[in-house]
Every structure is written in C-alpha cells, then in structure tokens.
Design an enzyme around this catalytic site. Structure first.
Site, mmCIF file in Angstrom:
data_model
loop_
_atom_site.group_PDB
_atom_site.id
_atom_site.type_symbol
_atom_site.label_atom_id
_atom_site.label_comp_id
_atom_site.label_asym_id
_atom_site.label_seq_id
_atom_site.Cartn_x
_atom_site.Cartn_y
_atom_site.Cartn_z
ATOM 1 N N GLU A 1 23.103 -9.280 69.822
ATOM 2 C CA GLU A 1 22.149 -8.832 68.792
ATOM 3 C C GLU A 1 20.705 -8.853 69.294
ATOM 4 O OE1 GLU A 1 22.941 -7.894 65.214
ATOM 5 O OE2 GLU A 1 21.129 -6.994 65.994
ATOM 6 N N LYS B 1 18.286 0.091 75.196
ATOM 7 C CA LYS B 1 18.602 -0.243 73.808
ATOM 8 C C LYS B 1 19.287 0.917 73.085
ATOM 9 C CE LYS B 1 14.818 -3.603 73.669
ATOM 10 N NZ LYS B 1 13.372 -3.771 73.425
HETATM 11 N N1 HSE Z 1 9.754 -5.949 76.290
HETATM 12 C C1 HSE Z 1 10.458 -5.763 75.072
HETATM 13 C C2 HSE Z 1 9.520 -5.119 74.084
HETATM 14 C C3 HSE Z 1 10.948 -7.085 74.559
HETATM 15 O O1 HSE Z 1 8.333 -4.954 74.372
HETATM 16 O O2 HSE Z 1 9.969 -4.719 73.023
HETATM 17 C C4 HSE Z 1 12.106 -6.994 73.637
HETATM 18 O O3 HSE Z 1 13.207 -6.365 74.209
#
Ligand code: HSE
Length: 436
Positions: free
Chosen positions: A129, A205
């Site tokens: 998650e 993602k």
């Molecule tokens: N480097 C990522 C961001 C952290 O700036 O959203 C979370 O995955």
C-alpha cells in the site's frame, strides 16, 4: 493476547515513521486487531545516527539475517528501496515463510512478478500500500472495497515532489531548481531526485495501479514516461490564461482489450477536482462501472503518512494470521491464474487535445503556413493565443487543438519545425479534458 512480530529492513525516513507509530499507537493497534503488534528487529547499515526515536536494547542490528532468517519474525517490512539488495532480502524472507510489507514501488513495478510468484509458492502475503500515494489507501480500495467494479480509468497525481514543484512554479512563478531543493529538504524526494522529476517514480506507481485495476501484467519498459524538468514558466502562464493547470498526470485507461499506461505533464481544466490537488498532496481518480467516478486524496509522501500505510498492511496481515485466512486477498487484486496480458497502446495511437507553443518570427503568413500543415494532418484548431509583440525577434504562438492522433501531431510538428520561420522546437503538452 497473541502477538504479531515485525522485523524492519531499512531505518531511514519511513522506517523512523514506523517506529513512531509503534511508540504512539501500539495499544490502539492491539485493540483493533485483537493481538499485540511488536517491533522485534530493525536492520540497517547505520545503527548509530540519531533518528529522534528511542528503541529498546537489542532491536537494532547491522545483520540483515537477524530479520529475514529470524524464526520469531512473522512480517518483514522492507523499507530499503531500490532493486538490490532489497529484492534478494525479500526473496530470502519469503523462502523463510515471512509475509512481506514493502513501500518499494520500483521493485514491485519492475520485479513484482518474480516476488509474487515466490510468495504464492510459499503461501505468504505481499502487501505494498505504501508504494503508491503514500498514506492514501488506494490499493486496498481497489483490492477490497471496489472489487466488484470493472475499471475503465485510473489516473492520478502520484508524485509529491513534482506536484510541489509545479504548484510553487504556478503560484509563485518560481524557477524549477530551488523548488526541487526545498522538496528534497522536506524529505519528499527520492534518494535520486531524477526518479521524481523525470516521472519514473510516477510511472512505477501507475504501472502498479493499472495492473491492479485492469487485471493485467504491465511491462514497465512500455510505460511512456516524461517528467517535469522541461516545463517552462511561459507554458504555465499560457495554461493559466486558457483556464488550465499543468500537472504531472499518471494515466491508466482500459477498453477491455488494450490499455493505456503513460506519465507526462498534462493540462487539465481548472474546473476539475484533480487540478486543485496542490503541494505534496496526491490524488487518484478512478472510474468503476458501478461506482462511477471517485477520487481519493491525501498525503502522497513523507515519513508519517507512508508509515501509516505500512502499518495498515502489517495489521491486515495480522488479522489474516489470527483468523487463519491464508491468501484471502490476491496480491495483484485478481487470482494469480486470472491475470491477463493486455497490450499497451503505442503513444503514436493515442488521441488527445494538444497544447502547441510555436516560437516563430513575427511576419505575415506565419500562421497560414503553420495551420496549413496542421490541416494537412487532419489536426483541427480549437483556440489560439498570440500575445502582442514587444520588439522580440521570436514570438510565441499558442494553439489548442481538438482531438488529434499523436502520430499526426508528430508528423505535423516535424514538418513545422523545419520551416525557416520557426525559431525553436515546438513545445507540446497533452490535454486531458474528457474524464468519464
Ligand atoms: N518521492 C516520492 C514523492 C515519495 O515525491 O511522491 C513517495 O513515493
């Protein structure tokens, strides 16, 4: 009361957040899952730096085996990040019968299949998650609450660093570099910030979300990825003038036979809820055939929000362990033998509105030449801005197109950029204004 024992790999920002959850909410967690949750070991190469948290003697170790091969540990939480050694540690922990919780989107997006196959073979759970959207419970929403829906789109703002940068550039007219530095100092950026600003983190993602929503493997190498480092202040100004905001949008779409999975700066109308997602916040908007559209919004990065997601996974595993419900929820939202191989649409085949900024000399006939070429490739103009000339040699002409095929846009721009009147390569930004 029974207890679930947790071992941590990596004592960085999120690891520290996890310790903070244990310190503040151990009792609350026990009340909610009917067993205590105990942090028994943390392995990191650095066990001397002060992280502002205190731990009982003997919890910290530099020996990873004390976590992954520790018979006491039920759940291994991997917070090292990157591919190796995280992958080898996870595979060994799985072979040792440990459940896995990870925040590692790069690893899951690129090597997820290997990890998931090993987990299924060994009858253990893998939960991630915290890998997408920080504290936002988007993965459990897809896997649990919304699992009766067929999804057509999943799109989102999934990188806090980029969103913070674009927000500051929009609100304050700031330059890119100092704003990136601020985001790094606030602990939002990845260790290598090029993963953030070049869209790679976002691509990891959306590859995971598309796979979960559409029930297919997603070959990460085929995810089109373009970051925000080339966004110019002038494009933000024109976008504002035309009623849009520029966001780094992760886009997943499915028609049931083919999927789109892509990441690029995108102009979205200011009237969209997504356009109001500013700063380090993330949001995911998905459409299910029964649910309709819904948007989840929250902190997409940072120590505490990400630790919240990690511990939610640990507790879900704790509940399943207590009830003996092995493999209750498939790791990728579909039963392993039902995961498909839907092809990803080539970028040249996508259809979108386009923002085009030409930089040309200011003389009669320029617009006619440009619009002639656009017309030849079946590209219809929706609106145009040409700011008044201020003794500049080169002037911008901004056009917004109707729906056009990207291959036609590419061919037209290749031809236009060869014209003698064109001074700089034309800037293209895709526009998303047809959310279902
Ligand atoms: N480097 C990522 C961001 C952290 O700036 O959203 C979370 O995955």
């Amino acid at each position: 009361m029974k207890s679930i024992k947790v071992g941590l790999l990596g004592f960085g920002t999120i690891g520290t957040g996890v310790v903070r959850v244990f310190q503040r909410n151990a009792e609350l967690m026990a009340k909610r899952i009917g067993q205590s949750v105990e942090l028994v070991k943390i392995a990191d190469l650095d066990i001397t730096s002060d992280r502002g948290v205190t731990l009982p003697q003997g919890v910290l170790t530099t020996d990873v085996e004390e976590v992954i091969s520790n018979p006491e540990v039920d759940v291994v939480v991997e917070l090292i990040g990157g591919y190796e050694p995280a992958k080898s540690f996870i595979l060994k922990a799985i072979a040792n019968g440990k459940h896995i919780v990870t925040a590692n989107k790069a690893l899951m997006a690129v090597h997820g299949q290997e990890i998931i196959s090993a987990a299924n073979k060994n009858g253990v759970q893998v939960m991630f998650e915290a890998a997408v959207g920080g504290g936002i419970p988007i993965i459990s929403a897809i896997k649990e609450n919304l699992c009766a829906n067929r999804f057509s789109t999943v799109l989102g703002i999934l990188n806090g660093t980029c969103n913070y940068i674009l927000t500051k550039m929009t609100d304050e007219g700031s330059d890119f570099a100092p704003v990136l530095k601020e985001a790094q100092e606030l602990g939002y950026a990845e260790a290598d910030p090029t993963f953030d600003v070049e869209g790679v983190d976002t691509a990891h993602k959306i590859a995971l979300l598309a796979a979960l929503c559409f029930g297919t493997r997603v070959d990460f190498d085929q995810v089109y990825t373009e970051g925000v480092s080339n966004i110019a202040a002038i494009d933000i100004q024109f976008a504002t003038q035309m009623g849009y905001k520029i966001k780094l949008l992760a886009i997943g779409k499915s028609n049931g036979e083919q999927i789109e999975v892509r990441v690029h700066p995108t102009m979205i109308p200011k009237s969209y809820q997504l356009s109001e997602v500013d700063g380090v916040f993330n949001a995911v908007r998905l459409s299910g055939d029964f649910l309709g559209p819904a948007m989840l919004y929250g902190s997409g990065a940072g120590m505490d929000a990400t630790a919240s997601a990690v511990m939610g996974d640990v507790m879900a595993i704790g509940r399943d362990m207590a009830s003996g419900a092995k493999g209750r929820t498939p790791i990728m939202a579909y039963c392993a033998d039902q995961v498909g191989e839907l092809p990803i649409k080539q970028m040249s085949d996508i259809v979108s509105h386009y923002y085009l900024r030409f930089t040309t000399v200011d003389r009669p006939g320029v617009l006619a030449q440009i619009s002639g070429i656009l017309g030849k490739y079946d590209i219809s103009i929706q609106s145009m801005i040409q700011p008044e000339r201020h003794e500049a040699d080169a002037v911008p002409i901004v056009l917004m197109t109707h729906d056009a095929k990207e291959s036609n846009i590419n061919q037209a721009l290749a031809e236009i950029d060869q014209l003698e009147i064109v001074q700089q390569p034309t800037r293209l930004i895709r526009v998303e204004n047809s959310l279902d």
